[in-house]
Write a protein that holds these residues in place. Structure first.
Motif, PDB file in Angstrom:
ATOM      1  N   GLY A   1       8.550   5.021  -3.018  1.00 54.00           N
ATOM      2  CA  GLY A   1       9.573   4.390  -2.187  1.00 54.00           C
ATOM      3  C   GLY A   1       9.847   2.966  -2.632  1.00 54.00           C
ATOM      4  N   VAL A   2       9.342   2.590  -3.815  1.00 51.21           N
ATOM      5  CA  VAL A   2       9.562   1.263  -4.391  1.00 51.21           C
ATOM      6  C   VAL A   2      10.685   1.406  -5.421  1.00 51.21           C
ATOM      7  CG1 VAL A   2       8.512  -0.577  -5.775  1.00 51.21           C
ATOM      8  CG2 VAL A   2       7.150   0.612  -4.050  1.00 51.21           C
ATOM      9  N   SER A   3      11.606   0.450  -5.437  1.00 49.78           N
ATOM     10  CA  SER A   3      12.747   0.557  -6.349  1.00 49.78           C
ATOM     11  C   SER A   3      12.293   0.595  -7.806  1.00 49.78           C
ATOM     12  CB  SER A   3      13.716  -0.609  -6.142  1.00 49.78           C
ATOM     13  OG  SER A   3      13.174  -1.796  -6.684  1.00 49.78           O
ATOM     14  N   LYS A   4      13.086   1.288  -8.617  1.00 53.62           N
ATOM     15  CA  LYS A   4      12.815   1.379 -10.044  1.00 53.62           C
ATOM     16  C   LYS A   4      12.839  -0.013 -10.673  1.00 53.62           C
ATOM     17  CE  LYS A   4      15.535   3.259 -13.360  1.00 53.62           C
ATOM     18  NZ  LYS A   4      16.406   4.229 -13.988  1.00 53.62           N
ATOM     19  N   ALA A   5      13.744  -0.871 -10.207  1.00 53.44           N
ATOM     20  CA  ALA A   5      13.854  -2.233 -10.740  1.00 53.44           C
ATOM     21  C   ALA A   5      12.570  -3.026 -10.487  1.00 53.44           C
ATOM     22  CB  ALA A   5      15.050  -2.950 -10.122  1.00 53.44           C
ATOM     23  N   LEU A   6      12.012  -2.925  -9.259  1.00 51.56           N
ATOM     24  CA  LEU A   6      10.775  -3.654  -8.952  1.00 51.56           C
ATOM     25  C   LEU A   6       9.612  -3.096  -9.773  1.00 51.56           C
ATOM     26  CD1 LEU A   6       9.143  -5.770  -7.494  1.00 51.56           C
ATOM     27  CD2 LEU A   6       8.979  -4.223  -5.521  1.00 51.56           C
ATOM     28  N   LEU A   7       9.550  -1.781  -9.918  1.00 52.60           N
ATOM     29  CA  LEU A   7       8.481  -1.186 -10.730  1.00 52.60           C
ATOM     30  C   LEU A   7       8.561  -1.678 -12.177  1.00 52.60           C
ATOM     31  CD1 LEU A   7       8.470   2.468  -9.355  1.00 52.60           C
ATOM     32  CD2 LEU A   7       6.712   0.724  -9.002  1.00 52.60           C
ATOM     33  N   SER A   8       9.776  -1.777 -12.702  1.00 54.59           N
ATOM     34  CA  SER A   8       9.969  -2.289 -14.055  1.00 54.59           C
ATOM     35  C   SER A   8       9.495  -3.736 -14.157  1.00 54.59           C
ATOM     36  CB  SER A   8      11.445  -2.186 -14.446  1.00 54.59           C
ATOM     37  OG  SER A   8      11.664  -2.792 -15.711  1.00 54.59           O
ATOM     38  N   GLN A   9       9.818  -4.546 -13.144  1.00 56.95           N
ATOM     39  CA  GLN A   9       9.379  -5.947 -13.136  1.00 56.95           C
ATOM     40  C   GLN A   9       7.861  -6.038 -13.054  1.00 56.95           C
ATOM     41  OE1 GLN A   9      11.517  -7.561  -9.816  1.00 56.95           O
ATOM     42  NE2 GLN A   9      13.354  -8.003 -11.016  1.00 56.95           N
ATOM     43  N   ILE A  10       7.233  -5.151 -12.272  1.00 56.85           N
ATOM     44  CA  ILE A  10       5.767  -5.138 -12.167  1.00 56.85           C
ATOM     45  C   ILE A  10       5.174  -4.831 -13.530  1.00 56.85           C
ATOM     46  CG2 ILE A  10       3.789  -3.875 -11.211  1.00 56.85           C
ATOM     47  CD1 ILE A  10       5.478  -3.534  -8.612  1.00 56.85           C
TER      48      ILE A  10
ATOM     49  N   ASN B   1       5.944 -10.525  -8.404  1.00 53.74           N
ATOM     50  CA  ASN B   1       4.778 -10.812  -7.566  1.00 53.74           C
ATOM     51  C   ASN B   1       4.789  -9.815  -6.405  1.00 53.74           C
ATOM     52  OD1 ASN B   1       3.519 -13.060  -8.824  1.00 53.74           O
ATOM     53  ND2 ASN B   1       5.214 -14.339  -8.149  1.00 53.74           N
ATOM     54  N   PRO B   2       4.371  -8.571  -6.666  1.00 48.32           N
ATOM     55  CA  PRO B   2       4.445  -7.544  -5.628  1.00 48.32           C
ATOM     56  C   PRO B   2       3.445  -7.809  -4.512  1.00 48.32           C
ATOM     57  CG  PRO B   2       3.264  -6.708  -7.517  1.00 48.32           C
ATOM     58  CD  PRO B   2       3.790  -8.062  -7.901  1.00 48.32           C
ATOM     59  N   THR B   3       3.773  -7.316  -3.336  1.00 48.32           N
ATOM     60  CA  THR B   3       2.854  -7.447  -2.205  1.00 48.32           C
ATOM     61  C   THR B   3       1.702  -6.471  -2.376  1.00 48.32           C
ATOM     62  OG1 THR B   3       3.967  -5.751  -0.898  1.00 48.32           O
ATOM     63  CG2 THR B   3       4.772  -8.040  -0.657  1.00 48.32           C
ATOM     64  N   ILE B   4       0.648  -6.692  -1.607  1.00 45.36           N
ATOM     65  CA  ILE B   4      -0.495  -5.776  -1.617  1.00 45.36           C
ATOM     66  C   ILE B   4      -0.052  -4.394  -1.165  1.00 45.36           C
ATOM     67  CG2 ILE B   4      -2.708  -5.281  -0.507  1.00 45.36           C
ATOM     68  CD1 ILE B   4      -3.216  -8.322  -0.557  1.00 45.36           C
TER      69      ILE B   4
ATOM     70  N   ARG C   1       0.748   1.286  -2.545  1.00 46.44           N
ATOM     71  CA  ARG C   1       1.575   2.501  -2.659  1.00 46.44           C
ATOM     72  C   ARG C   1       1.621   2.988  -4.102  1.00 46.44           C
ATOM     73  NH1 ARG C   1       7.112   1.737   0.531  1.00 46.44           N
ATOM     74  NH2 ARG C   1       6.965  -0.370  -0.271  1.00 46.44           N
ATOM     75  N   VAL C   2       1.734   2.060  -5.040  1.00 45.47           N
ATOM     76  CA  VAL C   2       1.756   2.422  -6.455  1.00 45.47           C
ATOM     77  C   VAL C   2       0.413   3.054  -6.848  1.00 45.47           C
ATOM     78  CG1 VAL C   2       1.855   1.511  -8.812  1.00 45.47           C
ATOM     79  CG2 VAL C   2       3.503   0.721  -7.095  1.00 45.47           C
ATOM     80  N   ALA C   3      -0.682   2.422  -6.434  1.00 48.13           N
ATOM     81  CA  ALA C   3      -2.013   2.952  -6.752  1.00 48.13           C
ATOM     82  C   ALA C   3      -2.184   4.358  -6.196  1.00 48.13           C
ATOM     83  CB  ALA C   3      -3.096   2.012  -6.209  1.00 48.13           C
TER      84      ALA C   3
ATOM     85  N   SER D   1      -7.307   3.634  -7.318  1.00 47.01           N
ATOM     86  CA  SER D   1      -7.563   2.668  -6.257  1.00 47.01           C
ATOM     87  C   SER D   1      -6.811   1.373  -6.572  1.00 47.01           C
ATOM     88  CB  SER D   1      -9.065   2.369  -6.163  1.00 47.01           C
ATOM     89  OG  SER D   1      -9.488   1.638  -7.298  1.00 47.01           O
ATOM     90  N   PHE D   2      -6.605   0.589  -5.543  1.00 46.17           N
ATOM     91  CA  PHE D   2      -5.993  -0.729  -5.713  1.00 46.17           C
ATOM     92  C   PHE D   2      -6.816  -1.554  -6.715  1.00 46.17           C
ATOM     93  CE2 PHE D   2      -5.808  -5.211  -4.520  1.00 46.17           C
ATOM     94  CZ  PHE D   2      -4.437  -5.443  -4.577  1.00 46.17           C
ATOM     95  N   LEU D   3      -8.156  -1.466  -6.623  1.00 42.94           N
ATOM     96  CA  LEU D   3      -9.027  -2.223  -7.525  1.00 42.94           C
ATOM     97  C   LEU D   3      -8.818  -1.832  -8.982  1.00 42.94           C
ATOM     98  CD1 LEU D   3     -12.392  -2.338  -5.536  1.00 42.94           C
ATOM     99  CD2 LEU D   3     -10.799  -4.202  -5.973  1.00 42.94           C
TER     100      LEU D   3
END
Length: 191
Positions: free
Chosen positions: A42-51, A57-60, A65-67, A73-75
Motif C-alpha cells: 500500500g506504499v506508492s511505487k515512487a516512495l519505494l523507489s526513493q527508499i 526518510n520513510p516512517t517506521i 509494512r515493507v518488511a 523483520s524490521f531489524l
C-alpha cells in the motif's frame, strides 16, 4: 553545522543506505517488481523507489509494512551487511596488573549460535565451508598464526587477534609453519 549535527546527519545517511540496499536486494531475491511490492504494502511505487535509492526518510510504519511484505523483520532491513572482515588486533588491548575483560564483539540481535574450538596442524587448511544466508562467524586466535580467506578477501591473524565476517560464503583457515588453536562462534538467523 556543528560537529554533533554532522554526526547525526552522517548516521542517518548511513542507515538510509543500509535500508536502501537491503530492501532492493531482498525485493529482487523475492522476484518482486516495485509495482508488485507497492500493491503488497500500500506504499506508492515512487516512495519505494526513493527508499531503494536512499533518498527517502520513510516512517517506521512504512518500513514495517515493507518488511512484512518481504517476509523479513524490521531489524533485517536495518542490519548492515558485512562485505569484508572486521579485525581486532591483539595489541589493541591494554594489559596491566589488574584483571580485565576484553569484549571482542557484541550484538543486540537474538540469534542461534554455535561455539567451537579448532586445532589446525601446521601447513594445513580447514575444510572450506559456509554456514548459510545471514550467518556471521567470529574467530579468535588462541595460539599460532592463520590466514583466513573468503569471497574476495584474505586476512592474516596472529595470537590474540579476532575477526568477524559474513559466513554465508565459503571460507577457509590456512596455517603456515606452526599449528593454530582458534575459537569460533557462528551466529545464525533465528528459524
Amino acid at each position: 553545522m556543528n560537529e554533533a549535527a554532522e554526526q547525526v546527519e552522517a548516521a542517518g545517511s548511513s542507515l538510509r543506505a543500509v535500508v536502501a540496499g537491503n530492501v532492493r536486494r531482498i525485493r529482487l531475491t523475492r522476484g518482486l517488481s516495485l509495482r508488485e511490492l507497492s500493491e503488497l504494502t500500500g506504499v506508492s511505487k515512487a516512495l519505494l523507489s526513493q527508499i531503494e535509492r536512499g533518498v527517502a526518510n520513510p516512517t517506521i510504519e512504512v518500513l514495517s509494512r515493507v518488511a512484512t511484505a518481504l517476509g523479513e523483520s524490521f531489524l533485517e532491513l536495518a542490519r548492515p551487511r558485512m562485505d569484508g572482515p572486521e579485525v581486532l588486533r591483539a595489541g589493541e588491548h591494554a594489559e596491566g596488573a589488574e584483571p580485565s575483560v576484553r569484549t571482542l564483539f557484541g550484538s543486540w540481535e537474538r540469534r542461534r549460535f554455535e561455539l567451537s574450538e579448532g586445532n589446525i596442524p601446521a601447513r594445513t587448511s580447514s575444510v572450506r565451508n559456509s554456514h548459510g544466508a545471514g550467518s556471521v562467524e567470529y574467530a579468535y586466535v588462541v595460539s599460532g598464526a592463520v590466514t583466513l580467506s573468503s569471497a574476495g578477501w584474505s586476512v592474516e591473524l596472529g595470537t590474540g587477534d579476532a575477526a568477524r565476517f559474513a559466513a554465508e560464503h565459503d571460507h577457509v583457515y590456512t596455517t603456515g609453519d606452526g599449528p593454530v588453536r582458534v575459537l569460533t562462534l557462528v551466529s545464525f538467523d533465528e528459524i
